[in-house]
Design an enzyme around this catalytic site. Structure first.
Site, PDB file in Angstrom:
ATOM      1  N   LEU A 176      -2.274  -1.031  13.855  1.00 46.60           N
ATOM      2  CA  LEU A 176      -1.475  -1.160  15.043  1.00 46.60           C
ATOM      3  C   LEU A 176      -1.942   0.171  16.045  1.00 46.60           C
ATOM      4  O   LEU A 176      -0.951   0.310  16.845  1.00 46.60           O
ATOM      5  CB  LEU A 176      -0.207  -1.430  14.862  1.00 46.60           C
ATOM      6  CG  LEU A 176       0.014  -2.355  13.798  1.00 46.60           C
ATOM      7  CD1 LEU A 176       1.762  -2.709  13.535  1.00 46.60           C
ATOM      8  CD2 LEU A 176      -0.221  -4.064  14.512  1.00 46.60           C
ATOM      9  N   TYR A 231       2.966  10.025  -0.101  1.00 49.01           N
ATOM     10  CA  TYR A 231       3.992   9.367   0.831  1.00 49.01           C
ATOM     11  C   TYR A 231       5.294   9.547  -0.001  1.00 49.01           C
ATOM     12  O   TYR A 231       6.263   9.503   0.707  1.00 49.01           O
ATOM     13  CB  TYR A 231       3.649   7.730   1.057  1.00 49.01           C
ATOM     14  CG  TYR A 231       2.302   7.348   1.433  1.00 49.01           C
ATOM     15  CD1 TYR A 231       1.490   8.235   2.082  1.00 49.01           C
ATOM     16  CD2 TYR A 231       2.101   6.004   1.443  1.00 49.01           C
ATOM     17  CE1 TYR A 231       0.352   7.912   2.875  1.00 49.01           C
ATOM     18  CE2 TYR A 231       1.036   5.579   2.115  1.00 49.01           C
ATOM     19  CZ  TYR A 231       0.101   6.539   2.606  1.00 49.01           C
ATOM     20  OH  TYR A 231      -1.173   6.018   3.186  1.00 49.01           O
ATOM     21  N   LYS A 237      -2.825   6.131  -4.260  1.00 49.51           N
ATOM     22  CA  LYS A 237      -4.073   7.064  -4.060  1.00 49.51           C
ATOM     23  C   LYS A 237      -3.988   8.265  -4.657  1.00 49.51           C
ATOM     24  O   LYS A 237      -2.999   8.889  -4.805  1.00 49.51           O
ATOM     25  CB  LYS A 237      -4.130   7.058  -2.472  1.00 49.51           C
ATOM     26  CG  LYS A 237      -4.157   5.898  -1.695  1.00 49.51           C
ATOM     27  CD  LYS A 237      -4.228   5.928  -0.260  1.00 49.51           C
ATOM     28  CE  LYS A 237      -3.904   4.440   0.325  1.00 49.51           C
ATOM     29  NZ  LYS A 237      -2.617   4.328   0.847  1.00 49.51           N
ATOM     30  N   ILE A 282       8.197  -6.709  10.295  1.00 48.10           N
ATOM     31  CA  ILE A 282       7.574  -7.258   8.939  1.00 48.10           C
ATOM     32  C   ILE A 282       7.232  -8.662   9.148  1.00 48.10           C
ATOM     33  O   ILE A 282       6.211  -9.161   8.737  1.00 48.10           O
ATOM     34  CB  ILE A 282       8.460  -6.596   7.803  1.00 48.10           C
ATOM     35  CG1 ILE A 282       8.467  -5.289   7.735  1.00 48.10           C
ATOM     36  CG2 ILE A 282       8.079  -7.283   6.518  1.00 48.10           C
ATOM     37  CD1 ILE A 282       9.497  -4.616   6.506  1.00 48.10           C
ATOM     38  N   GLN A 329      -0.808   2.586  15.282  1.00 46.17           N
ATOM     39  CA  GLN A 329       0.421   3.493  15.028  1.00 46.17           C
ATOM     40  C   GLN A 329       1.403   3.176  16.133  1.00 46.17           C
ATOM     41  O   GLN A 329       2.468   4.088  16.305  1.00 46.17           O
ATOM     42  CB  GLN A 329       0.051   4.871  14.776  1.00 46.17           C
ATOM     43  CG  GLN A 329      -0.672   5.254  13.411  1.00 46.17           C
ATOM     44  CD  GLN A 329      -0.786   6.923  13.330  1.00 46.17           C
ATOM     45  OE1 GLN A 329      -0.380   7.723  14.068  1.00 46.17           O
ATOM     46  NE2 GLN A 329      -1.612   7.078  12.124  1.00 46.17           N
ATOM     47  N   HIS A 352      -7.934   9.418  -1.818  1.00 48.35           N
ATOM     48  CA  HIS A 352      -7.421   9.505  -0.606  1.00 48.35           C
ATOM     49  C   HIS A 352      -8.336   9.771   0.558  1.00 48.35           C
ATOM     50  O   HIS A 352      -8.340   9.324   1.865  1.00 48.35           O
ATOM     51  CB  HIS A 352      -6.106  10.139  -0.685  1.00 48.35           C
ATOM     52  CG  HIS A 352      -5.041   9.784   0.317  1.00 48.35           C
ATOM     53  ND1 HIS A 352      -3.807   9.649   0.162  1.00 48.35           N
ATOM     54  CD2 HIS A 352      -5.150   9.208   1.550  1.00 48.35           C
ATOM     55  CE1 HIS A 352      -3.170   9.196   1.105  1.00 48.35           C
ATOM     56  NE2 HIS A 352      -3.967   8.872   2.115  1.00 48.35           N
ATOM     57  N   ASP A 358       0.872  -1.075  -0.006  1.00 50.28           N
ATOM     58  CA  ASP A 358       0.049  -0.023  -0.170  1.00 50.28           C
ATOM     59  C   ASP A 358       0.945   1.088   0.011  1.00 50.28           C
ATOM     60  O   ASP A 358       1.735   1.500   0.860  1.00 50.28           O
ATOM     61  CB  ASP A 358      -0.841   0.049   1.164  1.00 50.28           C
ATOM     62  CG  ASP A 358      -1.981   1.027   1.315  1.00 50.28           C
ATOM     63  OD1 ASP A 358      -2.749   1.097   0.638  1.00 50.28           O
ATOM     64  OD2 ASP A 358      -1.683   2.151   1.861  1.00 50.28           O
TER      65      ASP A 358
HETATM   66  N1  LIG Z   1      -5.399   5.997   3.576  1.00 48.03           N
HETATM   67  C1  LIG Z   1      -5.444   6.790   4.606  1.00 48.03           C
HETATM   68  O1  LIG Z   1      -5.623   7.841   4.891  1.00 48.03           O
HETATM   69  C2  LIG Z   1      -4.125   6.075   5.578  1.00 48.03           C
HETATM   70  C3  LIG Z   1      -3.736   6.620   6.775  1.00 48.03           C
HETATM   71  C4  LIG Z   1      -2.830   6.144   7.367  1.00 48.03           C
HETATM   72  C5  LIG Z   1      -2.177   4.918   7.088  1.00 48.03           C
HETATM   73  N2  LIG Z   1      -2.466   4.452   5.635  1.00 48.03           N
HETATM   74  C6  LIG Z   1      -1.924   3.203   5.199  1.00 48.03           C
HETATM   75  O2  LIG Z   1      -2.060   2.230   6.439  1.00 48.03           O
HETATM   76  C7  LIG Z   1      -0.664   1.726   6.752  1.00 48.03           C
HETATM   77  C8  LIG Z   1      -0.623   1.182   8.100  1.00 48.03           C
HETATM   78  O3  LIG Z   1      -1.004   2.525   9.033  1.00 48.03           O
HETATM   79  P1  LIG Z   1       0.016   3.365   9.990  1.00 48.03           P
HETATM   80  O4  LIG Z   1       1.397   3.403   9.199  1.00 48.03           O
HETATM   81  O5  LIG Z   1      -0.630   4.824  10.140  1.00 48.03           O
HETATM   82  O6  LIG Z   1       0.219   2.651  11.341  1.00 48.03           O
HETATM   83  P2  LIG Z   1       0.283   1.136  11.678  1.00 48.03           P
HETATM   84  O7  LIG Z   1       0.413   0.130  10.753  1.00 48.03           O
HETATM   85  O8  LIG Z   1      -0.993   0.964  12.523  1.00 48.03           O
HETATM   86  O9  LIG Z   1       1.778   1.341  12.852  1.00 48.03           O
HETATM   87  C9  LIG Z   1       2.896   1.583  12.237  1.00 48.03           C
HETATM   88  C10 LIG Z   1       3.678   1.639  13.517  1.00 48.03           C
HETATM   89  O10 LIG Z   1       3.826   0.503  14.202  1.00 48.03           O
HETATM   90  C11 LIG Z   1       5.261   0.264  14.303  1.00 48.03           C
HETATM   91  N3  LIG Z   1       5.213  -1.312  14.281  1.00 48.03           N
HETATM   92  C12 LIG Z   1       4.797  -2.111  13.228  1.00 48.03           C
HETATM   93  N4  LIG Z   1       4.814  -3.361  13.505  1.00 48.03           N
HETATM   94  C13 LIG Z   1       5.330  -3.535  14.639  1.00 48.03           C
HETATM   95  C14 LIG Z   1       5.621  -4.590  15.664  1.00 48.03           C
HETATM   96  N5  LIG Z   1       5.161  -5.864  15.253  1.00 48.03           N
HETATM   97  N6  LIG Z   1       5.878  -4.272  16.949  1.00 48.03           N
HETATM   98  C15 LIG Z   1       6.292  -3.120  17.354  1.00 48.03           C
HETATM   99  N7  LIG Z   1       5.871  -2.164  16.587  1.00 48.03           N
HETATM  100  C16 LIG Z   1       5.493  -2.260  15.261  1.00 48.03           C
HETATM  101  C17 LIG Z   1       5.937   0.806  13.211  1.00 48.03           C
HETATM  102  O11 LIG Z   1       7.209   0.967  13.534  1.00 48.03           O
HETATM  103  P3  LIG Z   1       8.515   0.905  12.355  1.00 48.03           P
HETATM  104  O12 LIG Z   1       7.992   1.373  11.081  1.00 48.03           O
HETATM  105  O13 LIG Z   1       9.537   1.701  13.047  1.00 48.03           O
HETATM  106  O14 LIG Z   1       9.105  -0.354  12.094  1.00 48.03           O
HETATM  107  C18 LIG Z   1       5.137   1.952  13.135  1.00 48.03           C
HETATM  108  O15 LIG Z   1       5.682   2.990  13.963  1.00 48.03           O
HETATM  109  C19 LIG Z   1       0.268   2.971   6.309  1.00 48.03           C
HETATM  110  O16 LIG Z   1       1.523   2.848   6.348  1.00 48.03           O
HETATM  111  C20 LIG Z   1      -0.356   3.479   5.010  1.00 48.03           C
HETATM  112  O17 LIG Z   1      -0.083   2.436   4.035  1.00 48.03           O
HETATM  113  C21 LIG Z   1      -3.619   5.014   5.279  1.00 48.03           C
END
Ligand SMILES: NC(=O)c1ccc[n+]([C@@H]2O[C@H](COP(=O)([O-])OP(=O)(O)OC[C@H]3O[C@@H](n4cnc5c(N)ncnc54)[C@H](OP(=O)(O)O)[C@@H]3O)[C@@H](O)[C@H]2O)c1
Length: 270
Positions: free
Chosen positions: A187, A52, A77, A234, A189, A108, A47
């Protein structure tokens, strides 16, 4: 179900249950390496988004690994500032990705021009530049506005979704209308990974809090895209197919809901 398992969208295209998120993955080596690790771990769904700034790195990793194009699912997006010309925006994304199509193109955020942009996305799909089209951050109100006028029902609505923001009504509405829900920030975040009630539940399963949160999405039948740039995380986040959460513990996780919005709030969108 395993990491290669897919859902069948309302347009008959298939989308892997689990993908790698890349928001805040820095463009260049960090994103490229994260995608390479994800592909090594078996992810076949990435994604990204124009905003980004890392589409080029995502595309470079896919090419480096030599995965046949049809074996990987790529989402990007349409950014808010680009609604005056969604076709140009998608072509720019494709050029950065080094691909001739994306698997899923999403609006988006529900900005004002969303209905006219949706018509353009319908045409871009016909033109073969995106296999499926969908929306992101659409609330029930935005869906109710779009559905009657849409010639193509969105295949997906990608929204913030995790036990701390359990959007049950939106989930039910989308499911009823055959729009697949996709969980971003699954998660929370990383903000809730030390929450004692989550930590103790995860310990009961000998799993990490992250694995429990991802598994909760899968058992809700929601596609899920956890983000990480660390190899260990990952791989850990992909190891969610060999255990299941009991019905009782799913209900317990549901009760964690505290309407915690960490990303933008689409309920205040026009
Ligand atoms: N459409 C939209 O408006 C929108 C908005 C937000 C997000 N998104 C998409 O959704 C994806 C995921 O959401 P997100 O990035 O907001 O947050 P998330 O996936 O909920 O959390 C990411 C955070 O958790 C940490 N993490 C990941 N796996 C872990 C584990 N096993 N143990 C401990 N910490 C862990 C990561 O650290 P590290 O990276 O330092 O490893 C990062 O700081 C985004 O990357 C993006 O592609 C879309």
């Amino acid at each position: 179900m395993d990491i290669s398992s897919t859902v069948r969208l309302n347009d008959s295209n298939r989308m892997p249950w689990l993908g790698l998120g890349t928001w805040r993955s820095p463009p260049g080596k960090a994103t490229e390496q994260a995608v390479l690790w994800a592909l090594e771990a078996g992810y076949r769904h990435i994604d990204t988004a124009a905003i980004y700034g890392n589409e080029q790195s995502v595309g470079a990793a896919v090419q480096k690994r030599g995965i046949p194009r049809e074996e990987i699912f790529i989402t990007t997006k349409l950014w808010n500032a680009d609604h005056s010309n969604p076709g140009k925006a998608l072509r720019q994304s494709l050029s950065k990705l080094g691909m001739s199509y994306v698997d899923l193109y999403l609006i988006h955020f529900p900005v004002r021009q969303r209905l006219s942009s949706w018509q353009v996305l319908e045409q871009l799909q016909k033109d073969g530049l995106c296999r499926s089209i969908g929306v992101s951050n659409f609330t029930i109100r935005h869906m109710k506005e779009l559905l009657p006028s849409a010639r193509v029902i969105p295949a997906v609505n990608q929204v913030e979704f995790n036990p701390y923001l359990y959007q049950r009504e939106l989930h039910e509405f989308c499911t009823k209308n055959k729009v697949w829900l996709e969980a971003y920030s699954p998660l929370a975040q990383g903000e809730k990974l030390k929450d004692p009630k989550l930590v103790s539940l995860a310990a009961k399963y000998s799993r990490s809090p992250s694995q429990l949160l991802i598994r909760w999405c899968l058992q809700k039948e929601v596609v899920v895209i956890p983000k990480s740039v660390h190899r260990e995380f990952i791989f850990q986040n992909a190891d969610v197919f060999s255990f299941s959460i009991t019905k009782e513990d799913m209900v317990l996780l549901d009760s964690f809901d505290e309407n915690l919005r960490l990303c933008w709030d689409p309920t205040v969108a026009p």
